[in-house]
Design an enzyme around this catalytic site. Structure first.
Site, short mmCIF file in Angstrom:
data_model
loop_
_atom_site.label_atom_id
_atom_site.label_comp_id
_atom_site.label_asym_id
_atom_site.label_seq_id
_atom_site.Cartn_x
_atom_site.Cartn_y
_atom_site.Cartn_z
N VAL A 188 0.85 -1.21 0.00
CA VAL A 188 0.00 0.00 0.00
C VAL A 188 0.88 1.25 0.00
CG1 VAL A 188 -1.67 1.33 1.36
CG2 VAL A 188 -1.96 -1.13 1.10
N ILE A 231 2.60 2.46 -3.41
CA ILE A 231 1.80 3.07 -4.49
C ILE A 231 1.28 4.44 -4.04
CG2 ILE A 231 -0.22 2.75 -5.99
CD1 ILE A 231 0.09 -0.31 -5.20
N GLU A 279 -1.20 6.42 -4.10
CA GLU A 279 -2.60 6.50 -4.57
C GLU A 279 -3.19 7.91 -4.45
OE1 GLU A 279 -1.43 5.56 -1.33
OE2 GLU A 279 -2.25 3.57 -1.61
N ASP A 335 -2.44 37.49 -33.10
CA ASP A 335 -2.99 38.54 -33.94
C ASP A 335 -2.35 39.86 -33.50
OD1 ASP A 335 -4.56 39.76 -35.82
OD2 ASP A 335 -6.34 39.88 -34.56
N ASP A 341 -10.44 35.24 -33.23
CA ASP A 341 -11.70 35.78 -32.71
C ASP A 341 -12.90 35.51 -33.61
OD1 ASP A 341 -11.06 37.46 -34.80
OD2 ASP A 341 -10.76 39.26 -33.57
N ASP A 359 -11.79 31.58 -37.77
CA ASP A 359 -10.58 31.22 -37.03
C ASP A 359 -10.72 29.89 -36.29
OD1 ASP A 359 -9.15 33.49 -37.75
OD2 ASP A 359 -9.94 34.67 -36.09
N ASN A 379 2.33 6.73 5.16
CA ASN A 379 1.88 6.89 3.77
C ASN A 379 0.53 7.58 3.66
OD1 ASN A 379 2.30 6.38 0.93
ND2 ASN A 379 0.55 5.01 1.11
N ASP A 418 2.32 11.93 4.84
CA ASP A 418 2.82 12.43 3.55
C ASP A 418 1.82 13.29 2.78
OD1 ASP A 418 5.04 11.01 4.14
OD2 ASP A 418 4.71 9.41 2.67
#
Length: 872
Positions: free
Chosen positions: A287, A290, A292, A334, A611, A615, A705, A709
């Site tokens: 776990v 990863i 997640e 432009d 515009d 275009d 984890n 974190d």
């Protein structure tokens, strides 16, 4: 069911209780809103909080972890120690806390994306209470009278009342690639197919030509588009390229983690560890391996970045555009209104003598010239909220504004010298004449094109005037000549041949649409950032080149070309020479697509502004289409990835800077989370390999984890943009997540965490009280060192020159995370639950010293890299 196309307009009026001239009243609108609801298609049904919560447990690793906790619970049930219940309960508690955090993150991301959707919603022009209003398309109700023109989206199904050369793009409904010609007077059979209902217009389609007026017949799910939506749930959860890369990374890490965990399980089992204990550690480690939380963090960071961009006048319509912005290497812009102010301004005046600048304190001869020119002009300039509002021809309003700044308002000079006659401007004569009473006598004042005026003047220094005209033309100024003729009396009829000949030449007025003040700085920033600015305009090549030189777009060795010259080049020749040209003048929308494709073929990431309706294809073809918010049509905005609410080139550059900053922060979050996760895996793996015991318990790994974190990683996403972000080159289009040595840094940082943690474990076990003390030291060192490492990752510079207080979220995240560590380390009942031992003071000092080590190591690495760059 009513067949609106087969009904007469009188029948429709009665049925919808509306008036074609004054529209609905406010009371009727409220009634119809209650009856028909909002004019929106039923979206994908939103998930409930419970559904979202349960979805957090879909992950295979989390399910295995829950299973392990259940088995542990069953073992504890049959055991004798009550404390054996604590570990499975804590694991379940951590999993539930993680699920709640996941739901909160998803909700925040969804709210941010909903806000983004609302910002980019289209608008409609309706007549209500006898007045024309602009409202959100979602507020349109049956019976509303809508007005539209080329470039507008149709907000609802409607029956035409009036039409003028009207054509609608209906390919989304009918599959016809050619726009359908519409006619309000057409009589249509009741059984006519959708594509033949020429007196009807439909939601989701756009006006490609002409204009019209219509009465809304159906809204929302009752429209033709709504009927299709009922058959098909078209909404999908689009993921950005970065999120897809992360999902793929997660799968690879999952496979790797399962492999390592199987090895750890076998080693532990052979070493005689309890099968349940080693199983819990192996699953917890899987776990932990990863990240997640990363996909949710990426979504939130992208969505928050989009909201910040709104404050800087850029509305992002699609999240992947934020990532692409960070890679932009060519910006095709432009000229008018984007690089320039879109406001003609008088800059020079000439009467017999020297060419003089026109400012707020012009000399008397220039003031006289401006007064005559202003008298022969029809525009007006108003001051509203301290800003000038120009109404009328831009050339004339430029003259009136210059006169006004010199103390001569239009009202004042018109009162002093009333107009008694005029010959309006026409493109054949290229002149405009007014007859004004000056000192009680009629005077004809004529202004117009220089070449025409020179031939009609009988006196004045025309030879010098022609030289000055050429000089101003080379500077791309638009030049007007002014002359006058005294009349004996006011003529009964004004004839051009009589009035506009034999004039006395007065002088020349030079004007230009000046560059925006901020555009020059933005162009310089582009060049510094490795981005090539390109000017594309419908204006003349001389004017375009002059403005481009002033802005720094047309530099030494760069070339300018016209659309005609471009059309004479084949694709191969153009592709071979694409890097030579910085200015394209007198180009068509088709030319824009060729320019975009040529740059893309050269491997560049192209941003394009536009515009108009025409275009839209170029905006779609570009990697980042930028529509104009002020002058842009709905069709252009619909085709674009981004809308500039101020039509400003500098806004594109700011958006690129923001895009780079967002991507930079996401990579920092990836570096932090993966570095810490790899550190956890290596720590357990090496300890099991050498000592046949785990330095961390399952609940320690999960706490690290899932709780510790997450907050710093999320705060990393809102770090202020680094000051040197626009001195770096654009990242390549297909750059991997681990480019620029990120992959190597992540692995080395993981090894560093593992080494420090294993030192802590060995020291604690050997000198401070056995395995329990060792595991406590390992937990303290790993958790605290990860938090100190956050300071390293948040900036590429030394942490001593990058103050932490600039990111209040990071300060909060670190304080909370350190408090959580302290909570489970020093509060005895909680420490007991987490099997954290109380240690002597010198052990805590050693743990602190090991935890701070990453700052020392990374600071040395940053210094070496800095010295290497300077040497290079």
């Amino acid at each position: 069911m009513l067949e609106w196309h087969d009904m007469s307009l009188d029948e429709i009026t009665k049925e919808l209780q509306t008036d074609f001239d004054s529209g609905l009243t406010s009371e009727q609108v409220l009634e119809k809103k209650q009856q028909f609801g909002r004019n929106t298609l039923a979206g994908k049904k939103k998930k409930t909080m419970l559904q979202r919560f349960l979805e957090q447990f879909k992950d295979a690793m989390v399910l295995i972890l829950i299973l392990a906790a259940v088995i542990s619970f069953a073992v504890a049930w049959n055991g004798h120690e009550k404390t054996e219940f604590l570990e499975p309960l804590i694991i379940l508690f951590i999993v539930i806390v993680n699920a709640i955090m996941g739901v909160v993150q998803e909700s925040k991301a969804e709210k941010a994306l909903d806000a983004l959707q609302n910002m980019s919603s289209p608008h409609a022009k309706v007549i209500r209470n006898g007045k024309l209003e602009v409202i959100e398309s979602a507020e349109v109700v049956p019976g509303d009278i809508i007005v539209f023109e080329a470039g507008d989206y149709i907000p609802a199904d409607a029956r035409l009342i009036e039409s003028a050369s009207l054509k609608c793009e209906e390919s989304a409904l009918t599959g016809e690639s050619v726009p359908s010609e519409k006619d309000a007077r057409a009589e249509i059979a009741a059984d006519a197919p959708l594509g033949d209902r020429l007196n009807m217009i439909f939601t989701g389609c756009s006006v490609s030509y002409g204009r019209g007026k219509a009465v809304v017949t159906d809204t929302g799910m009752n429209t033709q588009m709504g009927k299709i939506a009922r058959l098909l749930d078209s909404s999908s959860d689009n993921q950005t390229p970065l999120q897809l890369k992360l999902a793929k990374l997660g799968k690879y890490l999952g496979i790797l983690a399962i492999g390592i965990c199987l090895i750890i399980f076998v080693i532990g089992w052979l070493a005689g560890m309890k099968a349940l204990d080693i199983f819990m550690i192996a699953v917890s480690l899987a776990v932990s391996a990863i990240p997640e939380g990363l996909p949710a963090i990426v979504t939130i960071v992208l969505a928050l970045g989009v909201q910040r961009m709104v404050k800087k006048n850029a509305i992002i319509r699609r999240l992947p555009a934020v990532e692409t912005l960070g890679s932009a290497s060519v910006i095709c812009s432009d000229k008018t209104g984007t690089l320039t102010q879109n406001k003609m301004t008088v800059v020079n005046g000439w009467t017999e003598g020297a060419l003089q600048p026109v400012n707020e304190d012009a000399p008397d001869n220039i003031k006289h010239l401006l007064k005559l020119a202003a008298l022969a002009s029809d525009g007006s300039v108003e001051i509203a909220d301290g800003k000038e509002k120009h109404v009328g021809d831009p050339t004339e309003t430029a003259i009136i504004s210059a006169a006004m700044k010199n103390g001569m308002s239009k009202e004042q000079i018109n009162a002093e010298c009333p107009r008694v006659g005029e010959i309006p401007f026409d493109s054949d004569r290229k002149l405009m004449t007014t007859v004004n009473m000056m000192d009680g006598k009629p005077v004809a004042i004529v202004k117009g094109a220089c070449d025409v005026m020179f031939s009609r003047c009988a006196s004045g220094d025309l030879e010098q005037a022609q030289k000055v005209n050429k000089e101003m033309a080379t500077r791309a100024l638009r030049v007007l000549a002014v002359g006058y003729k005294r009349l004996d009396s006011v003529p009964e009829s004004l004839v051009s041949e009589e009035i506009e000949n034999g004039l006395t030449f007065v002088g020349l007025i030079g004007m230009i649409d000046p560059p925006r003040e901020e555009a020059k700085e933005a162009v310089a920033t582009c060049i510094m950032a490795g981005i090539r600015p390109i000017m594309i305009t419908g204006d003349h090549i001389v004017t375009a080149s002059a403005i481009a030189k002033e802005l720094g777009i047309l530099r030494e060795g760069d070339l300018a070309m016209t659309g005609t010259e471009l059309s004479q080049m084949n694709d191969e020749e153009f592709a071979a020479n694409i890097r030579k040209y910085s200015v394209y003048a007198r180009v068509s929308p088709e030319d824009k697509i060729r320019i975009v494709k040529a740059w893309q073929a050269a491997g560049e990431i192209v941003s394009m502004t536009g515009d108009g309706v025409n275009d839209a294809p170029a905006l779609k073809q570009a990697d980042i289409g930028c529509a104009m918010g002020i002058t842009g049509t709905d069709v252009a905005k619909g085709a674009a990835d981004m809308t500039l609410t101020d039509d400003n080139f500098a806004t594109i550059v700011e958006a690129v800077q923001e895009g780079r900053g967002i991507y930079d922060n996401i990579k920092k979050a990836i570096q932090f989370l993966l570095g810490t996760n790899i550190g956890e895996v290596i720590t357990v793996f090496m300890a099991m390999l050498f000592w046949r015991e785990s330095p961390l318990l399952a609940m320690h790994l999960l706490w690290l984890n899932l709780v510790t974190d997450g907050l710093p990683a999320l705060a990393m996403g809102v770090e202020p943009i680094e000051s040197d972000i626009m001195t770096r080159k654009p990242k390549p289009k297909n750059e991997g997540l681990f480019a620029d040595g990120l992959g190597i840094r992540v692995v080395l940082q993981g090894v560093m965490f593992a080494a420090l943690t294993l030192i802590g474990y060995y020291t604690g076990k050997t000198y401070f009280g056995g395995v329990s003390a060792g595991q406590t030291m390992a937990f303290l060192v790993l958790s605290a060192s990860q938090l100190f490492h956050v300071l390293n990752v948040r900036t590429k510079k030394s942490i001593f020159v990058s103050p932490l207080h600039k990111n209040k979220y990071m300060v909060g995240a670190l304080v909370i995370s350190f408090l959580l560590i302290a909570l489970i380390s020093f509060v005895p009942p909680i420490a007991q639950v987490f099997k954290i031992a109380m240690l002597p003071a010198k052990a805590y000092l050693l743990a602190l010293g090991l935890s701070v080590a990453p700052i020392v190591v990374i600071e040395i690495e940053k210094l070496i890299r800095l010295l290497f760059r300077k040497k290079k």
